[in-house]
Design an enzyme around this catalytic site. Structure first.
Site, mmCIF file in Angstrom:
data_model
loop_
_atom_site.group_PDB
_atom_site.id
_atom_site.type_symbol
_atom_site.label_atom_id
_atom_site.label_comp_id
_atom_site.label_asym_id
_atom_site.label_seq_id
_atom_site.Cartn_x
_atom_site.Cartn_y
_atom_site.Cartn_z
ATOM 1 N N HIS A 108 -7.516 -1.766 5.831
ATOM 2 C CA HIS A 108 -6.742 -0.399 6.122
ATOM 3 C C HIS A 108 -7.508 0.913 5.968
ATOM 4 O O HIS A 108 -8.355 0.856 5.014
ATOM 5 C CB HIS A 108 -5.158 -0.816 5.602
ATOM 6 C CG HIS A 108 -4.103 -0.116 6.482
ATOM 7 N ND1 HIS A 108 -4.036 0.135 7.767
ATOM 8 C CD2 HIS A 108 -3.296 0.690 5.730
ATOM 9 C CE1 HIS A 108 -2.951 0.617 8.087
ATOM 10 N NE2 HIS A 108 -2.317 0.987 6.926
ATOM 11 N N HIS A 114 1.206 3.858 2.148
ATOM 12 C CA HIS A 114 1.671 4.485 3.120
ATOM 13 C C HIS A 114 3.343 4.521 3.018
ATOM 14 O O HIS A 114 3.804 3.485 2.622
ATOM 15 C CB HIS A 114 1.500 3.752 4.425
ATOM 16 C CG HIS A 114 -0.288 4.110 4.885
ATOM 17 N ND1 HIS A 114 -0.836 3.481 5.557
ATOM 18 C CD2 HIS A 114 -0.859 5.373 4.595
ATOM 19 C CE1 HIS A 114 -2.103 4.193 5.623
ATOM 20 N NE2 HIS A 114 -2.142 5.205 5.131
ATOM 21 N N ASP A 165 -0.671 -4.084 6.601
ATOM 22 C CA ASP A 165 -1.418 -3.313 7.749
ATOM 23 C C ASP A 165 -2.814 -3.808 7.672
ATOM 24 O O ASP A 165 -3.537 -3.265 6.655
ATOM 25 C CB ASP A 165 -0.890 -2.008 7.782
ATOM 26 C CG ASP A 165 0.669 -1.555 7.607
ATOM 27 O OD1 ASP A 165 1.338 -2.384 7.571
ATOM 28 O OD2 ASP A 165 0.567 -0.581 7.747
ATOM 29 N N HIS A 188 6.001 -5.354 12.072
ATOM 30 C CA HIS A 188 5.381 -4.149 11.953
ATOM 31 C C HIS A 188 5.162 -3.555 13.598
ATOM 32 O O HIS A 188 4.178 -3.140 13.785
ATOM 33 C CB HIS A 188 4.040 -4.173 11.254
ATOM 34 C CG HIS A 188 3.737 -2.953 10.746
ATOM 35 N ND1 HIS A 188 2.952 -2.122 11.405
ATOM 36 C CD2 HIS A 188 3.824 -2.407 9.673
ATOM 37 C CE1 HIS A 188 2.488 -1.104 10.673
ATOM 38 N NE2 HIS A 188 3.177 -1.073 9.589
ATOM 39 N N ASP A 194 6.023 4.230 4.838
ATOM 40 C CA ASP A 194 6.841 3.123 5.465
ATOM 41 C C ASP A 194 6.812 1.811 4.811
ATOM 42 O O ASP A 194 7.191 0.865 5.234
ATOM 43 C CB ASP A 194 6.429 2.836 7.230
ATOM 44 C CG ASP A 194 4.868 2.408 7.307
ATOM 45 O OD1 ASP A 194 3.924 2.875 6.577
ATOM 46 O OD2 ASP A 194 4.500 1.693 8.207
ATOM 47 N N HIS A 195 6.128 1.823 3.578
ATOM 48 C CA HIS A 195 6.043 0.524 2.771
ATOM 49 C C HIS A 195 6.546 0.724 1.773
ATOM 50 O O HIS A 195 6.782 -0.216 0.713
ATOM 51 C CB HIS A 195 4.530 -0.084 2.683
ATOM 52 C CG HIS A 195 4.143 -0.347 4.177
ATOM 53 N ND1 HIS A 195 4.142 -1.750 4.512
ATOM 54 C CD2 HIS A 195 3.487 0.266 5.214
ATOM 55 C CE1 HIS A 195 3.763 -1.721 5.689
ATOM 56 N NE2 HIS A 195 3.493 -0.677 6.345
ATOM 57 N N HIS A 251 0.902 -1.090 -0.044
ATOM 58 C CA HIS A 251 -0.158 0.140 -0.106
ATOM 59 C C HIS A 251 0.852 1.423 0.001
ATOM 60 O O HIS A 251 2.250 0.993 0.189
ATOM 61 C CB HIS A 251 -0.949 -0.029 1.066
ATOM 62 C CG HIS A 251 -0.373 0.106 2.361
ATOM 63 N ND1 HIS A 251 0.566 -0.846 3.085
ATOM 64 C CD2 HIS A 251 -0.507 0.957 3.627
ATOM 65 C CE1 HIS A 251 0.818 -0.570 4.397
ATOM 66 N NE2 HIS A 251 0.199 0.551 4.604
HETATM 67 ZN ZN ZN Z 1 2.993 0.396 7.864
HETATM 68 ZN ZN ZN Z 2 -0.092 1.495 6.606
#
Ligand code: ZN
Ligand code: ZN
Length: 306
Positions: free
Chosen positions: A143, A65, A213, A271, A67-68, A63
């Site tokens: 999510h 976000h 997530d 995570h 942090d990915h 996805h």
């Molecule tokens: Zn994340």
């Molecule tokens: Zn996320």
């Protein structure tokens, strides 16, 4: 046995810490290298782990976000600079290709290799790719923005031949190969033995599911029922279940419940929120429900056994 190896490149959540980079993993199977998520810092992590970025065949982005995937354009650029010519396949949310193209356009970068981009679909479990060894699936999770999990599953492998029969008949290599790929056996006197009398299928196919997530929902288990190894997020401990629900994440106890419901053989949790320095309480909480749980820590390597 063909190695089926998971390397945890980053196991943190939104904010990286000195102990944990944000999410990225490498899956290696018989010469094929897959990168799942590519957070900021992934290139350096891979260098430390001595995993060559040139060898990455396919990239899967869960996805959008940061942090990915904030490390993806950096990785793409480095591959260009070090002379990659092989195409790179990327599976991800449909907007990802526009983001990448804008970044490449702004820096006037004309890649020396081709990106084959495949947008993930939201309706249920999808077979997104297959090669000679594995089937690759995506499935939507729950999510704040559209997010997908992935399942990598071994294909039906060659049948195993009865070693006693090989010894009795003194079979040569080409004959063994033919029988393993399904042929009946005919001996020197013209007597034929049916394939299923001298071979047997492998007990099971190994598989790996990546699921982060997401909020906890039992229905997700149907996407990876019977999986060999499940990676599932444990952003919070269970006393923060309300926070987990509000932020569309899960707890270490919920990760274990998911593994139990999905009949997984092994659970890896990751995570982790940057608030945790000691992860033992999260592990204990998971193991109380699903004993075969391990922490997925940066640099850890897990071999999926038969
Ligand atoms: Zn994340
Ligand atoms: Zn996320």
């Amino acid at each position: 046995m063909i190695p089926f190896r998971i390397t945890i490149v980053g196991s943190g959540s939104a904010i990286p810490t000195l102990q944990r980079a944000a999410t990225s993993q490498v899956v290696q199977y018989n010469g094929t290298t897959l990168l799942i998520d590519c957070a900021e810092g992934t290139q350096i992590q891979l260098k430390k782990l001595k995993i060559s970025i040139m060898r990455i065949d396919h990239v899967f982005i869960s996805h959008l976000h940061g942090d990915h995937y904030f490390g993806l354009i950096g990785l793409i650029n480095t591959l260009h600079l070090i002379g990659r010519t092989n195409p790179l396949t990327i599976f991800g949310p449909s907007e990802l290709i526009d983001i990448l193209n804008l970044q490449l356009k702004a820096s006037d970068t004309k890649l020396r290799y081709t990106i084959h981009f495949n947008a993930l679909q939201t309706d249920g479990k999808q077979l997104i790719f297959e090669d000679k060894n594995l089937r690759y699936y995506s499935f939507p999770v729950i999510h704040r923005i559209p997010t997908w999990g992935f399942l990598f599953e071994e294909k039906e492998t060659e049948r195993q031949i009865n070693p006693l029969f090989v010894a009795q008949q003194k079979l040569d290599i080409p004959t063994i190969k033919a029988i393993k790929s399904g042929s009946d056996y005919t001996d020197g006197n013209g007597n034929t033995v049916a394939n299923n009398l001298i071979t047997f299928p492998l007990d099971k196919r190994r598989s790996y599911a990546f699921c982060t997530d997401t909020s906890f929902d039992e229905r997700l288990a149907t996407y990876f029922n019977g999986v060999s190894v499940l990676y599932y997020e444990a952003t919070f401990m269970h006393h923060m279940a309300d926070t987990a629900a509000e932020t569309f994440h899960s707890t270490s106890k919920q990760a274990a419940q998911m593994a139990l419901i999905a009949n997984a053989e092994k659970l890896l949790i990751g995570h982790f929120s940057s608030r945790y320095t000691d992860l033992q309480p999260l592990l204990d909480e998971s193991r109380a429900v699903f004993p075969n749980t391990d922490l997925a820590l940066d640099g850890n390597v897990f071999e999926i056994a038969v």
